[in-house]
Design a protein around this motif. Structure first.
Motif, PDB file in Angstrom:
ATOM      1  N   THR A  72      -2.738 -18.113  -0.151  1.00 19.13           N
ATOM      2  CA  THR A  72      -3.316 -17.608   1.153  1.00 19.13           C
ATOM      3  C   THR A  72      -2.360 -16.139   1.129  1.00 19.13           C
ATOM      4  O   THR A  72      -3.319 -15.176   1.748  1.00 19.13           O
ATOM      5  N   ALA A  73      -1.325 -16.013   0.804  1.00 13.86           N
ATOM      6  CA  ALA A  73      -0.677 -14.824   0.779  1.00 13.86           C
ATOM      7  C   ALA A  73      -1.339 -13.782   0.120  1.00 13.86           C
ATOM      8  O   ALA A  73      -1.448 -12.686   0.359  1.00 13.86           O
ATOM      9  N   ARG A  74      -1.792 -14.148  -1.393  1.00 11.72           N
ATOM     10  CA  ARG A  74      -2.608 -13.452  -2.011  1.00 11.72           C
ATOM     11  C   ARG A  74      -3.987 -12.960  -1.477  1.00 11.72           C
ATOM     12  O   ARG A  74      -4.380 -11.861  -1.735  1.00 11.72           O
ATOM     13  N   TRP A  75      -4.665 -13.808  -0.964  1.00 10.15           N
ATOM     14  CA  TRP A  75      -5.614 -13.764  -0.164  1.00 10.15           C
ATOM     15  C   TRP A  75      -5.460 -12.530   0.701  1.00 10.15           C
ATOM     16  O   TRP A  75      -6.382 -11.467   1.027  1.00 10.15           O
ATOM     17  N   LEU A  76      -4.533 -12.738   1.636  1.00  8.61           N
ATOM     18  CA  LEU A  76      -4.137 -11.586   2.678  1.00  8.61           C
ATOM     19  C   LEU A  76      -3.957 -10.374   2.009  1.00  8.61           C
ATOM     20  O   LEU A  76      -4.485  -9.367   2.412  1.00  8.61           O
ATOM     21  N   LEU A  77      -3.186 -10.213   0.887  1.00 11.96           N
ATOM     22  CA  LEU A  77      -2.766  -8.964   0.375  1.00 11.96           C
ATOM     23  C   LEU A  77      -3.883  -8.501  -0.332  1.00 11.96           C
ATOM     24  O   LEU A  77      -3.867  -7.049  -0.523  1.00 11.96           O
ATOM     25  N   GLN A  78      -5.049  -8.978  -0.713  1.00 12.72           N
ATOM     26  CA  GLN A  78      -5.990  -8.581  -1.336  1.00 12.72           C
ATOM     27  C   GLN A  78      -7.122  -8.258  -0.372  1.00 12.72           C
ATOM     28  O   GLN A  78      -8.525  -7.744  -0.925  1.00 12.72           O
ATOM     29  N   HIS A  79      -6.972  -8.621   0.890  1.00 11.20           N
ATOM     30  CA  HIS A  79      -8.125  -8.312   1.725  1.00 11.20           C
ATOM     31  C   HIS A  79      -8.603  -6.605   1.701  1.00 11.20           C
ATOM     32  O   HIS A  79      -7.696  -5.696   1.652  1.00 11.20           O
ATOM     33  N   PRO A  80      -9.855  -6.606   1.630  1.00 11.57           N
ATOM     34  CA  PRO A  80     -10.413  -5.018   1.547  1.00 11.57           C
ATOM     35  C   PRO A  80      -9.757  -4.210   2.838  1.00 11.57           C
ATOM     36  O   PRO A  80      -9.515  -2.893   2.666  1.00 11.57           O
ATOM     37  N   LEU A  81      -9.422  -4.627   4.003  1.00 14.24           N
ATOM     38  CA  LEU A  81      -9.128  -3.976   5.020  1.00 14.24           C
ATOM     39  C   LEU A  81      -7.723  -3.517   5.078  1.00 14.24           C
ATOM     40  O   LEU A  81      -7.160  -2.491   5.708  1.00 14.24           O
ATOM     41  N   LEU A  82      -6.895  -4.240   4.124  1.00 15.69           N
ATOM     42  CA  LEU A  82      -5.578  -3.665   3.875  1.00 15.69           C
ATOM     43  C   LEU A  82      -5.261  -2.693   2.789  1.00 15.69           C
ATOM     44  O   LEU A  82      -4.301  -2.069   2.746  1.00 15.69           O
ATOM     45  N   GLU A  83      -6.286  -2.417   1.906  1.00 16.31           N
ATOM     46  CA  GLU A  83      -6.424  -1.516   0.888  1.00 16.31           C
ATOM     47  C   GLU A  83      -5.980  -0.263   1.051  1.00 16.31           C
ATOM     48  O   GLU A  83      -5.214   0.548   0.654  1.00 16.31           O
ATOM     49  N   SER A  84      -6.674   0.204   2.273  1.00 12.83           N
ATOM     50  CA  SER A  84      -6.514   1.669   2.970  1.00 12.83           C
ATOM     51  C   SER A  84      -5.816   1.615   4.179  1.00 12.83           C
ATOM     52  O   SER A  84      -5.617   2.670   4.981  1.00 12.83           O
ATOM     53  N   GLY A  85      -5.603   0.369   4.826  1.00 14.00           N
ATOM     54  CA  GLY A  85      -5.240   0.320   6.316  1.00 14.00           C
ATOM     55  C   GLY A  85      -3.754  -0.446   6.351  1.00 14.00           C
ATOM     56  O   GLY A  85      -3.681  -0.876   7.633  1.00 14.00           O
ATOM     57  N   ALA A  86      -3.082  -0.567   5.270  1.00 15.74           N
ATOM     58  CA  ALA A  86      -1.804  -1.309   5.524  1.00 15.74           C
ATOM     59  C   ALA A  86      -0.652  -0.526   4.354  1.00 15.74           C
ATOM     60  O   ALA A  86      -1.217   0.004   3.539  1.00 15.74           O
ATOM     61  N   SER A  87       0.580  -0.673   5.007  1.00 19.37           N
ATOM     62  CA  SER A  87       1.343   0.030   4.181  1.00 19.37           C
ATOM     63  C   SER A  87       2.749  -0.775   4.460  1.00 19.37           C
ATOM     64  O   SER A  87       3.033  -1.226   5.465  1.00 19.37           O
ATOM     65  N   VAL A  88       3.755  -0.740   3.245  1.00 22.55           N
ATOM     66  CA  VAL A  88       4.954  -1.389   3.580  1.00 22.55           C
ATOM     67  C   VAL A  88       6.174  -0.400   3.293  1.00 22.55           C
ATOM     68  O   VAL A  88       6.154   0.281   2.136  1.00 22.55           O
ATOM     69  N   HIS A  89       7.130  -0.300   3.967  1.00 29.69           N
ATOM     70  CA  HIS A  89       8.202   0.790   3.655  1.00 29.69           C
ATOM     71  C   HIS A  89       9.541  -0.329   3.518  1.00 29.69           C
ATOM     72  O   HIS A  89       9.866  -1.223   4.338  1.00 29.69           O
ATOM     73  N   LEU A  90       9.906  -0.143   2.095  1.00 33.25           N
ATOM     74  CA  LEU A  90      11.223  -1.113   1.860  1.00 33.25           C
ATOM     75  C   LEU A  90      12.447  -0.457   1.809  1.00 33.25           C
ATOM     76  O   LEU A  90      12.532   0.952   1.378  1.00 33.25           O
ATOM     77  N   THR A  91      13.490  -0.957   2.047  1.00 35.07           N
ATOM     78  CA  THR A  91      14.704  -0.535   2.008  1.00 35.07           C
ATOM     79  C   THR A  91      15.694  -1.435   1.354  1.00 35.07           C
ATOM     80  O   THR A  91      15.722  -2.560   1.755  1.00 35.07           O
ATOM     81  N   HIS A  92      16.379  -0.991   0.362  1.00 35.45           N
ATOM     82  CA  HIS A  92      17.262  -1.615  -0.684  1.00 35.45           C
ATOM     83  C   HIS A  92      18.591  -1.352   0.252  1.00 35.45           C
ATOM     84  O   HIS A  92      19.376  -0.229   0.187  1.00 35.45           O
ATOM     85  N   LYS A  93      19.117  -2.327   0.989  1.00 34.08           N
ATOM     86  CA  LYS A  93      20.246  -1.930   1.851  1.00 34.08           C
ATOM     87  C   LYS A  93      21.532  -1.340   1.159  1.00 34.08           C
ATOM     88  O   LYS A  93      22.018  -0.550   1.882  1.00 34.08           O
ATOM     89  N   ARG A  94      21.758  -1.883   0.223  1.00 35.35           N
ATOM     90  CA  ARG A  94      23.146  -1.412  -0.455  1.00 35.35           C
ATOM     91  C   ARG A  94      22.936  -0.047  -0.974  1.00 35.35           C
ATOM     92  O   ARG A  94      23.723   0.949  -0.805  1.00 35.35           O
ATOM     93  N   TYR A  95      21.827   0.192  -1.328  1.00 36.52           N
ATOM     94  CA  TYR A  95      21.553   1.575  -2.041  1.00 36.52           C
ATOM     95  C   TYR A  95      21.375   2.617  -0.839  1.00 36.52           C
ATOM     96  O   TYR A  95      21.711   3.787  -0.695  1.00 36.52           O
TER      97      TYR A  95
END
Length: 347
Positions: A72-95
C-alpha cells in the motif's frame, strides 16, 4: 513580488522532537508537502483505507509503515498525482546540529569580516567534514561539545544560558588538548564562541516578539517548502499545516519576512525572495490533504532512518524521487570543497 493567487500546499511532519536533536524519538525529521486537491486527497485516503482495512477514526502513518502494508505504501508513493505534486524535506538531526554549531561560530566570524561562506560552499564543506570526521577524532569529547551546544541553544533563562555556555567552553578546551588534523576546525569553532552571546539573547526572546527556535527542524523545513513550491509554480504560497504550537503568529511573521528578504543571510540571494501569504493550522482529522501528507512524511522518515543507519529499505527507490534537494542531509562527497562549491552555486 508575485501578485497572482497563491498555490495551496498541505503539509505534515514525522519524527519531530522539537529542539532535542540528539536523543529524541527519531534521528530523522521528515516534512512532507503536496498540492493535491480536496477531492483527489479524499480518493487517495479512501483507497488507502480499503487496502489497509483501517477502522481508526484517523488513519495515521504508523499504520502504513507497518511491513504488512508495504504494498500500500508503494502504491501511494507511485501515485501519478504525487509525481509532480509532492515533496519531502528531510533533516538528519545530528548533522543539522553540527551545521548549526559551525554556522553559529566560524561562519559568524567570517560574516563579520565580510566573507560569505555560503556563496563558495565553504560552510557546506566544513559542516560535512566535521560531521564525518570529528566523531572518530574526538570520540566522546565530540559528543560532549554537541550536547553542550544543544543545551546552550535550548536554555530558557539568562542564567541557564550562561551556565551552559561555560560547559560548552570547557568541552572545547578538553578537545583542544588532542592532536589531530581536525584541530584547526575545533580551534576556529572555539574562537567563534564569542558570537554566541548575541544569538543567546535572540534565543531568549530579548529584543524580539518571540523566542527563536534555532534547533527546531520544522522552521527551516517550512521555509524550504515555501521556496520549493513558489519557484516551481511561480506563485505565492499558502501553507495548510497540521496544528503545531511552534508555528505561532510571531514565528510565521518572521518566516515570511526571512523568505521575502533572503539577502540578509547571504548577499548573493538578493532578488530571489518568495512570498508566503499565510500559514493556516488545521486539525488533520478534518483535512484529507494533510492526512496524505502525514502518510508520506511517515514513510519517508522510516525509510530515511534505515538509510542513515547504513541499511537498505525496500521503499527507497519509491521515496527517492520525492526527496527535496534542499534536505539537510550529510554527504561525504561534499567534504570536497570543489563539490560543495558546485552544489552551493547550483542552489
Amino acid at each position: 513580488m508575485m501578485t497572482n493567487a497563491p498555490i495551496v500546499v498541505a503539509c505534515d511532519e514525522s519524527g519531530n522532537d522539537g529542539e532535542n536533536l540528539l536523543d529524541g524519538s527519531s534521528p530523522i525529521f521528515a516534512h512532507a508537502s503536496l498540492t493535491l486537491s480536496d477531492s483527489d486527497a479524499a480518493d487517495i485516503m479512501i483507497e488507502v483505507r480499503a487496502r489497509t482495512r483501517s477502522q481508526s477514526a484517523e488513519l495515521k502513518s504508523k499504520t502504513i509503515v507497518q511491513p504488512k502494508h508495504e504494498a500500500t505504501a508503494r502504491w501511494l508513493l507511485q501515485h501519478p498525482l504525487l509525481e509532480s505534486g509532492a515533496s519531502v524535506h528531510l533533516t538528519h538531526k545530528r548533522y543539522f546540529l553540527v551545521a548549526k554549531l559551525f554556522d553559529s561560530t566560524v561562519e559568524e566570524m567570517a560574516h563579520a569580516e565580510g566573507y560569505d561562506m555560503y556563496a563558495d560552499g565553504s560552510a557546506l564543506s566544513a559542516a560535512n567534514i566535521l560531521h564525518f570526521l570529528a566523531p572518530s577524532a574526538y570520540a566522546e569529547k565530540w559528543d560532549e561539545i554537541l550536547l553542550a551546544f544543544q543545551n546552550f541553544l535550548r536554555a530558557k533563562t539568562a542564567g541557564e544560558a550562561t551556565f551552559t555556555l561555560e560547559r560548552l567552553d570547557a568541552a572545547f578546551v578538553k578537545a583542544l588538548f588532542i592532536e589531530t588534523p581536525m584541530r584547526d576546525f575545533i580551534e576556529l569553532a572555539y574562537a567563534g564562541i564569542s558570537h554566541l552571546g548575541s544569538l543567546s539573547a535572540l534565543q531568549l526572546g530579548h529584543g524580539i516578539d518571540h523566542r527563536l527556535r534555532t534547533l527546531d527542524p520544522l522552521i527551516p523545513a517550512v521555509g524550504a517548502t515555501v521556496r520549493l513550491w513558489a519557484k516551481a509554480s511561480g506563485k505565492p504560497v499558502e501553507i495548510l499545516h497540521d496544528a503545531a504550537k511552534e508555528l505561532s503568529p510571531e514565528r510565521i511573521a518572521a518566516i515570511r519576512d526571512d523568505l521575502a528578504k533572503p539577502e540578509r543571510v547571504s548577499p548573493r540571494e538578493a532578488g530571489t525572495g518568495v512570498e508566503l501569504t499565510s500559514v493556516v493550522l488545521v486539525d488533520s482529522q478534518h483535512d484529507e490533504r494533510v492526512q496524505v501528507a502525514d502518510l508520506v512524511a511517515g514513510i519517508a522518515r522510516v525509510v530515511a532512518q534505515r538509510v542513515a543507519a547504513g541499511e537498505d529499505h525496500p521503499l527507497f527507490d519509491e521515496i527517492k524521487p520525492l526527496i527535496s534537494q534542499d534536505s539537510i542531509w550529510p554527504n561525504e562527497a561534499l567534504m570536497n570543497p570543489e563539490e560543495a562549491r558546485r552544489v552551493a552555486t547550483r542552489s
